[in-house]
Design a protein around this motif. Structure first.
Motif, PDB file in Angstrom:
ATOM      1  N   GLY A   6       0.785  -1.217   0.000  1.00 30.68           N
ATOM      2  CA  GLY A   6       0.000   0.000   0.000  1.00 30.68           C
ATOM      3  C   GLY A   6       0.820   1.271   0.000  1.00 30.68           C
ATOM      4  O   GLY A   6       0.255   2.374   0.014  1.00 30.68           O
ATOM      5  N   PRO A  43      -2.632  -6.783   3.389  1.00 29.97           N
ATOM      6  CA  PRO A  43      -3.968  -7.386   3.378  1.00 29.97           C
ATOM      7  C   PRO A  43      -3.902  -8.815   3.903  1.00 29.97           C
ATOM      8  O   PRO A  43      -2.802  -9.390   4.041  1.00 29.97           O
ATOM      9  N   ALA A  69     -16.157  -1.003  -2.817  1.00 29.92           N
ATOM     10  CA  ALA A  69     -14.756  -1.039  -3.243  1.00 29.92           C
ATOM     11  C   ALA A  69     -14.615  -1.919  -4.479  1.00 29.92           C
ATOM     12  O   ALA A  69     -15.312  -2.937  -4.615  1.00 29.92           O
ATOM     13  N   ALA A 111     -12.911   4.632  -7.417  1.00 30.09           N
ATOM     14  CA  ALA A 111     -13.070   3.834  -6.195  1.00 30.09           C
ATOM     15  C   ALA A 111     -14.542   3.546  -5.957  1.00 30.09           C
ATOM     16  O   ALA A 111     -15.168   4.076  -5.028  1.00 30.09           O
ATOM     17  N   GLY A 128      -7.261   4.817  -2.633  1.00 31.55           N
ATOM     18  CA  GLY A 128      -7.746   4.126  -1.454  1.00 31.55           C
ATOM     19  C   GLY A 128      -7.532   2.631  -1.484  1.00 31.55           C
ATOM     20  O   GLY A 128      -7.711   1.956  -0.470  1.00 31.55           O
ATOM     21  N   GLY A 129      -7.154   2.073  -2.627  1.00 31.11           N
ATOM     22  CA  GLY A 129      -6.862   0.650  -2.730  1.00 31.11           C
ATOM     23  C   GLY A 129      -8.080  -0.187  -3.075  1.00 31.11           C
ATOM     24  O   GLY A 129      -9.232   0.214  -2.902  1.00 31.11           O
ATOM     25  N   TYR A 130      -7.811  -1.391  -3.573  1.00 33.91           N
ATOM     26  CA  TYR A 130      -8.873  -2.350  -3.880  1.00 33.91           C
ATOM     27  C   TYR A 130      -9.381  -2.987  -2.587  1.00 33.91           C
ATOM     28  O   TYR A 130      -8.635  -3.127  -1.615  1.00 33.91           O
ATOM     29  N   GLY A 131     -10.630  -3.400  -2.618  1.00 32.99           N
ATOM     30  CA  GLY A 131     -11.173  -4.108  -1.462  1.00 32.99           C
ATOM     31  C   GLY A 131     -10.692  -5.539  -1.389  1.00 32.99           C
ATOM     32  O   GLY A 131     -10.583  -6.118  -0.303  1.00 32.99           O
ATOM     33  N   VAL A 135      -4.047  -3.587  -2.545  1.00 29.14           N
ATOM     34  CA  VAL A 135      -5.241  -3.921  -1.766  1.00 29.14           C
ATOM     35  C   VAL A 135      -5.166  -3.263  -0.391  1.00 29.14           C
ATOM     36  O   VAL A 135      -4.074  -3.097   0.173  1.00 29.14           O
ATOM     37  N   ARG A 136      -6.309  -2.892   0.134  1.00 29.87           N
ATOM     38  CA  ARG A 136      -6.371  -2.247   1.438  1.00 29.87           C
ATOM     39  C   ARG A 136      -5.819  -3.153   2.533  1.00 29.87           C
ATOM     40  O   ARG A 136      -5.818  -4.383   2.386  1.00 29.87           O
ATOM     41  N   ASP A 190      -8.748  -2.944   7.328  1.00 30.69           N
ATOM     42  CA  ASP A 190      -9.810  -2.260   6.592  1.00 30.69           C
ATOM     43  C   ASP A 190     -10.598  -3.220   5.718  1.00 30.69           C
ATOM     44  O   ASP A 190     -11.357  -2.788   4.840  1.00 30.69           O
ATOM     45  N   GLY A 220      -9.269  -5.599   3.660  1.00 28.86           N
ATOM     46  CA  GLY A 220      -8.588  -6.022   2.441  1.00 28.86           C
ATOM     47  C   GLY A 220      -8.227  -7.497   2.467  1.00 28.86           C
ATOM     48  O   GLY A 220      -7.650  -7.982   3.441  1.00 28.86           O
TER      49      GLY A 220
END
Length: 673
Positions: free
Chosen positions: A177, A338, A377, A483, A500-503, A536-537, A541, A543
């Motif tokens: 991240g 993650p 996400a 996002a 914010g990153g992928y879920g 990825v988150r 969070d 992820g």
């Protein structure tokens, strides 16, 4: 030496320059290896002031006027005959200064190549209009705060060393991240704040775009220059001249930028050095990491080898003590990473959920995707192959399906034709195969060997009917996605950025990547997985990363534990045991059987030298013969320069005989098997 071709008679109307009348010229002509040298010419008096070392000139070579570079001026020539004259000076701009010439010579020596080939990579073609433009040097920026570097052991000390002008050498393993473009911009700005230059080389133009934006925020638009192959010739030469003249302190770009003539180099950086894009596909096939390592060493500059993953070459730098690793503590890694789950290919969960089975996903992966989408996400889906169904086999005997015309592999192109799905087609000649019959068992049934990104996107679209599905790969690579809930199906290396990153990330068909018959297959697979998983988150969070591969495999364990340094150490130990790079220096010789044997006969091996092969390349006939063969020549690391020199000498001997067949030589190639 004097130029080849007929000797010219003395021209009484010409007068040689009053001092240093002999020019040593490197001609821009593809020459055989035994002519890898500069040629002497006389400088006429009218060009005395314009003919400066490092400028472009025009000379007559073998009866034709060709371009060249004036390497040096001297009083006398060793050539006993009559020297030809320099025809004209194209430009007095010094485009091959001593520091760049020394670099080109060192790269040619390291890879056993020719100086002219390296100079061709280092100096772009001239555009006269660009030489007339001038610019003022960018002001030195303020030293950035760079607090984020304190999350890494020795991170703050690295930047202090860069600012102090010390030759610090580090291997940086970025946290998952991490906004790596911001960190590299801070490191470059630190060097610029001390009045020194910085050079950053990244794999592709998408990375350049992101990195340039990050650097511009700290240095301003005029404080950074980006060099990529996507630029037009005129714009590229204009920017290259800005670097040469010292008007820009921070330079970044793709592999061609490794030769950028940065003034007073204080920091050299290569990001993701395991990416094959860092290896130049033209002779002598230099690698950005190795070139920047040499540049940092010779210039007394700092070096930073950075990435989410770690190569065996970077591990060797750390193991030998030549470089210090810059890593975060394990608790910080766990907090940023993650949650990673590995599911083997024989997982029985495929049978539990009809929707998951339709999408070829284990229920764990299906639930991870559904949970991420419920939190608004996007979900990243990495598929090793592009296309629809890129490989087919006989449905009965499992023999690979091949074209009746050219024996190429058959695949399904996807899409429809007259309302019906398109039939299988050859991936080599493109011919359709509507009436397939297996050559081994006669069956007409076909089955998929591998599923491509296109087919995967189609299946996921049916499984998640109300979710947007987008693809990224091939000629259509997405730079970024919003996002919001979506399934992003991509091939490795084509993952778009999302704020914010992928879920979640689903890494499918891991066996396809791991089973490639290449020396670096496991290292490359882990690098691709880490690059995707790093987007990825964090687990806190929500992820999640699901990788479709056996959890007992070392690269899978390295991903689950997020410990690429451990895997790199194992990879390096394995290479040392096998006697392959980087533990040893290896040269690959490719060509026809006669050409390979001819070169090996001319080769004088260093004391630790050993020849492996030759072995067939590509298709073999019934007698086990092939039109192309490969031989490997390996020596200890200490004799790497001797190996390169021996390969160059062997090429020179062979070239002097004017062989009809060409041969390809690469030192420490990425692919050996």
């Amino acid at each position: 030496m004097a130029a080849g071709g007929s000797k010219t008679t003395k021209n009484t109307e010409r007068t040689a320059a009053p001092s240093l009348p002999v020019a040593s010229v490197l001609v821009e002509v593809s020459l055989p290896a035994h002519l890898d040298r500069a040629f002497d010419y006389l400088i006429p008096d009218r060009l005395h002031d314009a003919a400066v070392a490092g400028c472009r000139v025009r000379v007559r070579f073998r009866g034709k006027l060709v371009d060249g570079y004036l390497l040096e001026r001297k009083e006398n020539s060793d050539f006993a005959g009559t020297l030809q004259w320099v025809d004209r000076v194209i430009s007095s701009e010094v485009v091959l200064p001593p520091r760049l010439l020394e670099l080109c010579r060192s790269v040619a020596a390291r890879y056993g190549g020719m100086l002219a080939d390296v100079v061709r990579l280092a100096v772009p073609p001239r555009h006269a209009r660009a030489e007339k433009q001038t610019a003022e040097p960018a002001p030195a920026p303020a030293k950035p705060e760079a607090e984020a570097w304190s999350r890494y052991q020795h991170g703050a000390a690295l930047l202090e060393a860069v600012h102090a002008g010390k030759p610090a050498r580090a291997v940086w393993q970025a946290l998952p991240g991490e906004q790596w473009t911001e960190r590299l911009a801070e490191a470059a700005a630190t060097a610029a704040a001390a009045g020194r230059g910085a050079l950053i080389v990244v794999p592709d133009h998408r990375d350049v775009t992101r990195l340039q934006a990050a650097c511009a925020r700290l240095l301003g638009d005029d404080g950074v220059v980006a060099l990529t192959s996507e630029l037009g010739p005129g714009e590229r030469y204009k920017r290259w001249l800005a670097v040469l003249r010292g008007t820009a302190r921070v330079v970044l770009g793709t592999r061609a930028a490794m030769f950028a003539p940065v003034h007073d180099l204080g920091l050299a950086v290569v990001w993701d050095d395991g990416d094959s894009m860092h290896s130049y596909p033209q002779m002598p096939y230099p690698h950005a990491r190795d070139v920047l390592t040499h540049r940092a060493h010779s210039a007394g500059a700092a070096l930073l080898v950075a990435g989410f993953a770690r190569t065996a070459e970077a591990a060797l730098l750390v193991e030998t003590g030549w470089a210090q690793q810059v890593v975060a503590l394990r608790d910080q890694v766990r907090a940023a990473a993650p949650h990673v789950v590995a599911i083997g290919a024989d997982d029985t969960q495929l049978a539990r959920d009809p929707a998951a089975r339709a999408a070829r996903l284990p229920s764990v992966a299906f639930e991870a995707a559904r949970a991420a989408l419920s939190k608004d996400a996007p979900v990243l889906v990495q598929v090793p192959r592009r296309g629809y169904v890129p490989a087919l086999a006989c449905g009965d005997c499992r023999e690979q399906a091949r074209c009746r015309r050219c024996a190429g592999p058959l695949g399904l192109p996807g899409g429809t034709e007259d309302g019906a799905p398109k039939p299988a087609a050859c991936r080599w000649c493109g011919a359709a195969e509507a009436a397939f019959r297996c050559g081994s068992c006669g069956s007409r049934r076909l089955r998929a060997i591998a599923i491509g990104a296109g087919r995967t996107a189609e299946e996921l679209g049916r499984a998640f009917s109300n979710v947007t599905v987008r693809t990224s790969g091939g000629k259509e690579i997405l730079s970024s996605v919003p996002a919001k809930p979506a399934l992003i199906v991509c091939t490795p290396g084509a993952e778009p950025v999302v704020e914010g990153g992928y879920g979640a990330a689903l890494l499918l068909d891991g066996r396809t990547l791991l089973s490639r018959p290449e020396l670096r297959a496991t290292e490359e697979t882990l690098r691709l997985w880490l690059a995707a998983a790093a987007m990825v988150r964090p687990a806190r969070d929500g992820g999640r990363v699901v990788v479709m591969a056996d959890s007992t495999l070392q690269p899978v364990q390295a991903l689950v534990r997020w410990d690429p340094a451990w895997h790199a150490q194992i990879e390096l130990a394995g290479r040392a045991e096998l006697g392959f790079p980087p533990a040893m220096r290896v040269a690959a010789v490719d060509g026809s059987p006669d050409a390979v044997n001819d070169l090996l006969d001319c080769l004088e091996l260093p004391s630790t030298g050993e020849i492996l092969g030759p072995v067939p390349l590509g298709e073999v006939d019934e007698d086990g013969n092939s039109e192309q063969e490969r031989a490997l020549v390996r020596v200890s690391r200490a004799e790497g320069r001797e190996l390169a020199a021996a390969m160059h000498a062997a090429q020179a001997i062979r070239a002097s005989r004017r062989p009809k067949e060409t041969i390809k030589i690469r030192v420490d190639p990425l692919e050996l098997l």
